[in-house]
Design a protein around this motif. Sequence first.
Motif: not given
Length: 531
Positions: A296-297, A420-421, A449-450, A458-462
């Motif tokens: 997603v980046q 490393n993405g 875990a990124i 993916w980092c979704d705060r909810e």
Amino acid sequence: MRIFPVFAALLGLGALAHGPAVLAKGTLVFCSEGSPGGFDIAQYTTSIEGDAAEPLYNGLVGFKRGSTEVEPALATHWEVSADGLTYTFHLRDGVKFHANQAFTPTRTFNADDVLFTFRRMLDKQHPFRLAYPTEFPYFVSMDLDQNINRVDKTDPLTVVFSLNQVDAAFIQNLAMNFASIVSAEYAEQLMAAGRPSDFNQKPIGTGPFVFQRYQKDAQIRYRANPDYWDPSQVQLDQLIFSINTDASVRVQKLRKGECQATVNPRPADLSALASDPAVQMLEQPGFNLGYIAYNVQHKPFDQLQVRQAMDMAVNKAAIVKAVYQQAGQLAVNFMPPTQWSYDSRIQDAAYDPDKARALLAAAGVKPGTRITLWAMPVQRPYNPNAKLMAEMLQADWGKVGLDVKIVSYEWGEYIKRTKNGEHDVMLLGWTGDNGDPDNWLGTLYSCAAIGSNNVSMWCDREYDALVQQAKRLTDPAARSALYQQAQQRMKQQVPITPIAHSTVHQPLSTRVHGFKVSPFGRNSFSGVSID
């Protein structure tokens, strides 16, 4: 006449030099699938390194063979404080570390080894970590680097862990390979000699087998540990990993008797193996998931519409039929149905290439847009043929206007680059490690875990708040409710496309006795014998 062979076998085991004699019990050859990057298991997450380290180490606790049940190992027992923040472990007395040509321990295992094991993961300024820099992806992705406040000893055989917050999965986490206890004395000697990297290539543990030598892309050799604290688990005098990346070669070697166990047979080989009178086939539902991860980046995968389009353009039923054959079950959720807290209400979006094409157009993705799809170079129970799956996905996404280039790397490089993405879209999967939902929903998909196991970046705060809250509760029903909310949120956001759960098939020679199929995909030869 038989004195000399026995004497030679004892010399080969090192029994005369390092402890009481162990009678020769036979050699087992395991056809493994790849070369490990090393044996310092705290820095690795893949099953190749896990299998290679399994014979060498013990943790404070472990999993009963073939089970998700935690049992004592280097700790004989432990207590948990009423507030759930303090764990006191009482250590097994008299346990001996292995020796090698350069190192002979002067003491038995004690609390200093536990402190060294965990403090080097906690403290980035730890002297050994500075001398031998490495990262600890499991430790970090489980948030243990943030939640363990202190590790102290109260005497040589008692260690106390102090947590900042309740961690309902703490004991299960400590039963995993990354928490294997290593020798502080060995680390100190290597630092003094200026060879700290030997810690990874010349391992010292307390396990049932002792490392002998490793030839990359060829073999790993172990010998029985004559001083093992549980001698009932040492039923072999030699264990050899014969490394073969080609699944068909592994099967041929098993059927010819050149190895007595193999890993990850192709679905196409299962019928022949099952009908071979020299082969026994163990089978159980897999605690696993094969999936597609969208980075997603990377544009355009930062757009939800694009991820939704990619997801609904995948003909999952066709992939499961062709890739997994009779050994696969279509997946719709982010962990297997046998994991408690699994939300059975989760539904897949329908396979709809026309709608996918419209979503891509609405997101501004032009026909002919080039994307890269990374395909695993190895077989796994969760993906027995990544090359074929990638080719089918290339065709599926080609139908909605995308130009898909398939790329691959050697397995170690593949894992390093994805962490490393560097990828756009990739194939990967997971076999559960400890039976707790956090091992899926936290370890794989959380913000922490990124850079380790969260290859969608993916980092979704909810989502993250739900998973973190669930981990701090001890009531399974309350945890399940939060985890199910997290699963619903994740399904809405589509960071991955689940493909399949597979049935695990473990072929063995009929000469092998006592092997237990691990729900976590471990290949353990403790307690295994051969006739």
